[in-house]
Design an enzyme around this catalytic site. Sequence first.
Site, PDB file in Angstrom:
ATOM      1  CE  LYS A  35      -8.871 -43.978 -93.006  1.00 35.74           C
ATOM      2  NZ  LYS A  35      -8.345 -44.185 -91.648  1.00 35.74           N
ATOM      3  CG  ASN A  36     -10.335 -47.430 -91.266  1.00 35.93           C
ATOM      4  OD1 ASN A  36      -9.290 -46.814 -91.510  1.00 35.93           O
ATOM      5  ND2 ASN A  36     -11.347 -46.895 -90.611  1.00 35.93           N
ATOM      6  CB  CYS A  78      -5.390 -38.673 -82.073  1.00 37.04           C
ATOM      7  SG  CYS A  78      -7.028 -39.217 -82.404  1.00 37.04           S
ATOM      8  NE  ARG A 138      -8.370 -43.226 -82.015  1.00 36.55           N
ATOM      9  CZ  ARG A 138      -8.161 -43.231 -83.322  1.00 36.55           C
ATOM     10  NH1 ARG A 138      -7.696 -42.160 -83.917  1.00 36.55           N
ATOM     11  NH2 ARG A 138      -8.421 -44.299 -84.033  1.00 36.55           N
ATOM     12  CG  ASP A 146     -14.802 -44.242 -88.719  1.00 38.43           C
ATOM     13  OD1 ASP A 146     -14.507 -43.581 -87.706  1.00 38.43           O
ATOM     14  OD2 ASP A 146     -14.140 -45.226 -89.098  1.00 38.43           O
ATOM     15  NE  ARG A 162      -5.097 -39.319 -91.609  1.00 42.23           N
ATOM     16  CZ  ARG A 162      -5.778 -39.564 -90.506  1.00 42.23           C
ATOM     17  NH1 ARG A 162      -6.323 -38.590 -89.823  1.00 42.23           N
ATOM     18  NH2 ARG A 162      -5.923 -40.792 -90.064  1.00 42.23           N
TER      19      ARG A 162
HETATM   20  C1  EPZ Z   1     -10.517 -47.870 -85.686  1.00 46.19           C
HETATM   21  O1  EPZ Z   1      -9.743 -47.131 -84.758  1.00 46.19           O
HETATM   22  C2  EPZ Z   1     -10.563 -47.056 -86.958  1.00 46.19           C
HETATM   23  N1  EPZ Z   1      -9.214 -46.845 -87.463  1.00 46.19           N
HETATM   24  C3  EPZ Z   1     -11.246 -45.720 -86.689  1.00 46.19           C
HETATM   25  O2  EPZ Z   1     -11.351 -45.024 -87.915  1.00 46.19           O
HETATM   26  C4  EPZ Z   1     -12.652 -45.982 -86.142  1.00 46.19           C
HETATM   27  O3  EPZ Z   1     -13.242 -44.750 -85.799  1.00 46.19           O
HETATM   28  C5  EPZ Z   1     -12.572 -46.880 -84.897  1.00 46.19           C
HETATM   29  O4  EPZ Z   1     -11.841 -48.097 -85.218  1.00 46.19           O
HETATM   30  C6  EPZ Z   1     -13.941 -47.282 -84.360  1.00 46.19           C
HETATM   31  O5  EPZ Z   1     -14.674 -47.920 -85.368  1.00 46.19           O
HETATM   32  C7  EPZ Z   1      -8.706 -47.698 -88.348  1.00 46.19           C
HETATM   33  O6  EPZ Z   1      -9.296 -48.709 -88.706  1.00 46.19           O
HETATM   34  C8  EPZ Z   1      -7.372 -47.373 -88.914  1.00 46.19           C
HETATM   35  P1  EPZ Z   1     -11.016 -48.695 -81.374  1.00 46.19           P
HETATM   36  P2  EPZ Z   1      -9.248 -47.808 -83.397  1.00 46.19           P
HETATM   37  O7  EPZ Z   1      -9.835 -49.320 -80.749  1.00 46.19           O
HETATM   38  O8  EPZ Z   1      -8.968 -49.236 -83.656  1.00 46.19           O
HETATM   39  C9  EPZ Z   1     -11.181 -47.361 -76.783  1.00 46.19           C
HETATM   40  C10 EPZ Z   1     -11.173 -43.162 -89.334  1.00 46.19           C
HETATM   41  O9  EPZ Z   1     -11.701 -42.025 -89.373  1.00 46.19           O
HETATM   42  N2  EPZ Z   1      -9.941 -48.120 -76.597  1.00 46.19           N
HETATM   43  O10 EPZ Z   1     -12.090 -49.575 -81.888  1.00 46.19           O
HETATM   44  O11 EPZ Z   1      -8.174 -46.962 -82.861  1.00 46.19           O
HETATM   45  C11 EPZ Z   1     -10.985 -46.130 -77.684  1.00 46.19           C
HETATM   46  O12 EPZ Z   1     -10.480 -45.044 -76.964  1.00 46.19           O
HETATM   47  C12 EPZ Z   1     -10.670 -43.749 -88.039  1.00 46.19           C
HETATM   48  O13 EPZ Z   1     -10.975 -43.854 -90.351  1.00 46.19           O
HETATM   49  C13 EPZ Z   1      -9.465 -48.304 -75.309  1.00 46.19           C
HETATM   50  O14 EPZ Z   1     -10.066 -47.839 -74.340  1.00 46.19           O
HETATM   51  O15 EPZ Z   1     -10.543 -47.683 -82.512  1.00 46.19           O
HETATM   52  C14 EPZ Z   1     -12.396 -45.907 -78.194  1.00 46.19           C
HETATM   53  O16 EPZ Z   1     -13.149 -45.233 -77.228  1.00 46.19           O
HETATM   54  C15 EPZ Z   1     -10.743 -42.811 -86.882  1.00 46.19           C
HETATM   55  N3  EPZ Z   1      -8.296 -49.012 -75.152  1.00 46.19           N
HETATM   56  C16 EPZ Z   1     -12.937 -47.337 -78.334  1.00 46.19           C
HETATM   57  O17 EPZ Z   1     -12.101 -48.157 -77.507  1.00 46.19           O
HETATM   58  C17 EPZ Z   1      -7.625 -49.564 -76.196  1.00 46.19           C
HETATM   59  O18 EPZ Z   1      -6.584 -50.192 -75.987  1.00 46.19           O
HETATM   60  C18 EPZ Z   1     -12.927 -47.893 -79.754  1.00 46.19           C
HETATM   61  O19 EPZ Z   1     -11.639 -47.668 -80.331  1.00 46.19           O
HETATM   62  C19 EPZ Z   1      -8.128 -49.368 -77.506  1.00 46.19           C
HETATM   63  C20 EPZ Z   1      -9.301 -48.647 -77.679  1.00 46.19           C
END
Ligand code: EPZ
Length: 429
Positions: free
Chosen positions: A22-23, A126, A131, A316, A408
């Site tokens: 998916k991701n 969310c 996030r 995840d 999803r």
């Molecule tokens: C991706 O989300 C995945 N989603 C998530 O999978 C996964 O849990 C996550 O990466 C971490 O591996 C998809 O691929 C569609 P991040 P993403 O930006 O990109 C902080 C699932 O269940 N952050 O790596 O949104 C954030 O709050 C989903 O399939 C900032 O602070 O995650 C978090 O603490 C859920 N500022 C950390 O970084 C930003 O601008 C990592 O988030 C962006 C992120």
Amino acid sequence: MDKIEITGGQKLSGQIEISGAKNAALPLMITSLLTPETLTLKNVPNLRDVNQLKIILGNHGTDLTVDGKRANGNKYIGDTVHLTARDIVDTTAPYEMVSTMRASFWVLGPLLARCHEAKVSLPGGCAIGTRPVDLHLQGLEDLGAQIDLEDGYVLAKAPGGLRGGRVRFSKVSVGATINVLMAATLAKGETIIENAAIEPEIGDVANCLVKMGAKIEGIGRKTLQIQGVDALEGAVHTVLPDRIETGTFLMAVAATGGEVELIGALPETLTAAIDVLTTAGVEITPTDRGLKVARRNTPLNPIHIETQPHPGFPTDLQAQLMALMTIADGRSVIRETIFENRFMHVQELARLGANISLNGDTAIIEGVSILNGAPVMATDLRASVSLVIAGLVADGKTQINRVYHLDRGFEKIEEKLSNCGAQIERVSD
Ligand code: EPZ
């Protein structure tokens, strides 16, 4: 609304085919916005999030067609989707669309790169945490974008186009890395992205971009170097197998006992999870076609882990591992370092008799000898599947409500598990 009913206690045995990730599929579909030519993606899983993204991309002007027949009549082989964004007809991604799926925020980079402007709704909070998107915006500003926030929208402009720049992320982010990487492929000159995320899905996206004509060095490493090109072309790409689905089935078999071969699994994409399960006493061996997982009549050893960006233990899979450790022989400790609120499964697992206490970002799980079936509520995607794992071992019947969360991200999960002997079925009201 559909429910899933499970009668626990059956060992799993047989084979499960792993679907496309998916991701990876979601950002791969979004790369189609970067070219007027056709991007063909194979092995696209049939999931709610994928179908929702088709609508979102359609709104920007992408024509989508899906091949009618699946190769070999194999129902898990995934769809072949052709995406053609010949003309971008709308550079706005409205709130109603972005709020239902956070990954749709990632259209910002490609729209800005190709059309020099974009208006994308902020995704909002969310269930698993706040996030924010500051890293996405900072990265795009480093490529020359002018960004304003207005009425809950990001208004981004790059008159004359984006230009290459140096982006150093202060924190590792999958989404920000993908957004800026996609944008940089069409920026003028060289972009260096430092402290990039190195999740396998990012490598898959980068490899697809290279097929489309992008010039990217350092794929799979924490520093990416991109030479912008004037235009990208069409390509054909196969989505990589889902490591989170793979890890979920590893834990399901570890929980119930039995022996299952996971066809198409890529062990090198989940070494941290395999190491943890091996420490817990689960047998995992590579095969010609994927991975074999087995647990005989041995107890599960407790574990101590914390979630980390790749190659560490993935957030995840945290909920699934917790479900497994509820029946381990002793006390496990799981620390969640990526998302501050990713523990909604704890209270639901407790309804099945799990003994878990929370202390800030840390869960302490005292293994119990038996779980008991009960009605529970799915709260988010990975939390829901942790309830499936617990239901498979619980004594009696577990009813999981709100299974749209499961849809999803898990393709035909009840079918895949029941083929291996689980008593699991979907019940529609
Ligand atoms: C991706 O989300 C995945 N989603 C998530 O999978 C996964 O849990 C996550 O990466 C971490 O591996 C998809 O691929 C569609 P991040 P993403 O930006 O990109 C902080 C699932 O269940 N952050 O790596 O949104 C954030 O709050 C989903 O399939 C900032 O602070 O995650 C978090 O603490 C859920 N500022 C950390 O970084 C930003 O601008 C990592 O988030 C962006 C992120």
